[in-house]
Design a protein around this motif. Structure first.
Motif, PDB file in Angstrom:
ATOM      1  N   SER A   1       2.168   1.827  -3.456  1.00 32.14           N
ATOM      2  CA  SER A   1       1.111   2.349  -4.323  1.00 32.14           C
ATOM      3  C   SER A   1       0.890   3.839  -4.079  1.00 32.14           C
ATOM      4  O   SER A   1       0.770   4.622  -5.029  1.00 32.14           O
ATOM      5  N   GLU A   2       0.841   4.237  -2.811  1.00 29.66           N
ATOM      6  CA  GLU A   2       0.616   5.652  -2.501  1.00 29.66           C
ATOM      7  C   GLU A   2       1.812   6.509  -2.905  1.00 29.66           C
ATOM      8  O   GLU A   2       1.639   7.665  -3.295  1.00 29.66           O
TER       9      GLU A   2
ATOM     10  N   ARG B   1      -5.646   0.363   6.362  1.00 24.61           N
ATOM     11  CA  ARG B   1      -4.327   0.252   5.748  1.00 24.61           C
ATOM     12  C   ARG B   1      -4.120   1.339   4.702  1.00 24.61           C
ATOM     13  O   ARG B   1      -3.024   1.893   4.582  1.00 24.61           O
ATOM     14  N   VAL B   2      -5.161   1.659   3.950  1.00 26.76           N
ATOM     15  CA  VAL B   2      -5.057   2.722   2.944  1.00 26.76           C
ATOM     16  C   VAL B   2      -4.764   4.058   3.620  1.00 26.76           C
ATOM     17  O   VAL B   2      -3.882   4.810   3.193  1.00 26.76           O
TER      18      VAL B   2
ATOM     19  N   THR C   1      -9.086   2.375  -5.472  1.00 30.05           N
ATOM     20  CA  THR C   1      -8.131   2.162  -4.382  1.00 30.05           C
ATOM     21  C   THR C   1      -8.661   1.144  -3.385  1.00 30.05           C
ATOM     22  O   THR C   1      -7.930   0.241  -2.946  1.00 30.05           O
TER      23      THR C   1
ATOM     24  N   CYS D   1      -7.230  -2.500  -2.388  1.00 31.58           N
ATOM     25  CA  CYS D   1      -6.843  -2.720  -0.982  1.00 31.58           C
ATOM     26  C   CYS D   1      -8.096  -2.555  -0.128  1.00 31.58           C
ATOM     27  O   CYS D   1      -8.412  -1.443   0.302  1.00 31.58           O
TER      28      CYS D   1
ATOM     29  N   ALA E   1       0.835  -1.212   0.000  1.00 32.93           N
ATOM     30  CA  ALA E   1       0.000   0.000   0.000  1.00 32.93           C
ATOM     31  C   ALA E   1       0.866   1.257   0.000  1.00 32.93           C
ATOM     32  O   ALA E   1       0.544   2.247  -0.679  1.00 32.93           O
TER      33      ALA E   1
END
Length: 289
Positions: free
Chosen positions: A43-44, A134-135, A125, A129, A40
């Motif tokens: 990804s961010e 968690r995001v 998103t 996930c 994650a």
């Protein structure tokens, strides 16, 4: 005549599958990996570095912090004698640029979360996930690191330049160097983190940015116009706990004699950030995307 006998129950036939050719099962060559927070975060990081608003916002932030900080140092150095600044802390000249630059960090923090709700990308998103906590954690970690590093580098450049320009000023102590660079960078990064959480709660970029700018500037502006003696205690409290005053505390230049001092503004920001995170996580789990 014979009595008809009831039919006897017959055993169910044992069905057997017809023999046929056996086909080999397909195995995907792509390995199946259990996802975790590191994925994650990656990804961010890809998101925040690929969006043009990040570069523009951080670019304006660096320009304001370094430009105003160097300009303030040059003006003071060119209009004062060496003896006039003997007791001044040259690091404090970076306050003005950091105060204006904090608006850029606030804006970027809000956009990190609220912009995905505006474009609808938050659905993608959450599909990638499903763990919403968690995001939020990944966005916060990536943003905090970016905001802290950029602020620290900018504040350090201004501090070194101002100390070199003000030859007659005293040399800052190690504690003053730590507070004027690392301490204030942590504070501004936490301020941006609160903005990120506010964007997750409000889910509207303009609304969240307006609220955050109001929280930064409104207490000080309101206190300036409180002339009644009955509101003196409230006026002092607004002065003491306003964001500009807490920023100045890192340079030992508080607007009041009481209120936060030392590292107190950083602990206050940590407490507010924790409370905001708790509220954002609770709402994130209850509301639909």
């Amino acid at each position: 005549m014979s009595t008809p006998q009831p039919p006897m129950p017959q055993a169910a036939p044992a069905w057997q599958a017809a023999p046929g050719p056996s086909y080999p099962s397909y195995t995907s060559p792509i390995p199946v990996v259990r996802t975790h927070l590191g994925h994650a975060i990656a990804s961010e990081w890809t998101k925040i570095k690929s969006v043009r608003s990040t570069m523009w916002t951080l670019g304006v932030f660096v320009l304001l912090v370094i430009g105003i900080g160097l300009a303030a140092g040059a003006v003071v150095a060119g209009n004062t004698d060496a003896g006039d600044v003997g007791d001044e802390n040259p690091l404090s000249l970076g306050f003005f640029g950091l105060l204006l630059g904090s608006m850029c960090v606030i804006t970027l923090g809000v956009l990190t979360t609220a912009s995905e709700y505006g474009t609808g990308m938050i659905r993608t998103t959450m599909v990638a996930c499903p763990s919403r906590g968690r995001v939020l954690a990944a966005k916060s970690i990536v943003f905090f690191v970016v905001a802290f590093v950029v602020t620290l580098v900018s504040a350090l450049v201004v501090a070194l330049a101002d100390v070199a320009m003000l030859e007659g000023a005293r040399e800052p102590t190690a504690q003053e160097w730590l507070k004027g660079t690392v301490g204030i960078s942590l504070y501004i990064a936490l301020l941006g983190l609160i903005s990120l959480v506010m964007g997750s709660i409000i889910r509207h970029s303009a609304g969240a940015i307006t609220i955050m700018i109001g929280l930064v500037l409104a207490p000080l502006v309101i206190a300036l116009f409180m002339f009644s003696q009955s509101l003196e205690k409230l006026r002092e409290a607004l002065f003491e706990y306003s964001i500009p005053n807490q920023l100045s505390v890192f340079y030992s230049n508080s607007l009041t004699e009481s209120g936060p001092s030392g590292w107190d503004p950083l602990w206050i920001a940590l407490g507010v950030t924790a409370a905001a995170f708790a509220a954002a996580y609770a709402l994130l789990e209850k509301r639909d995307v």
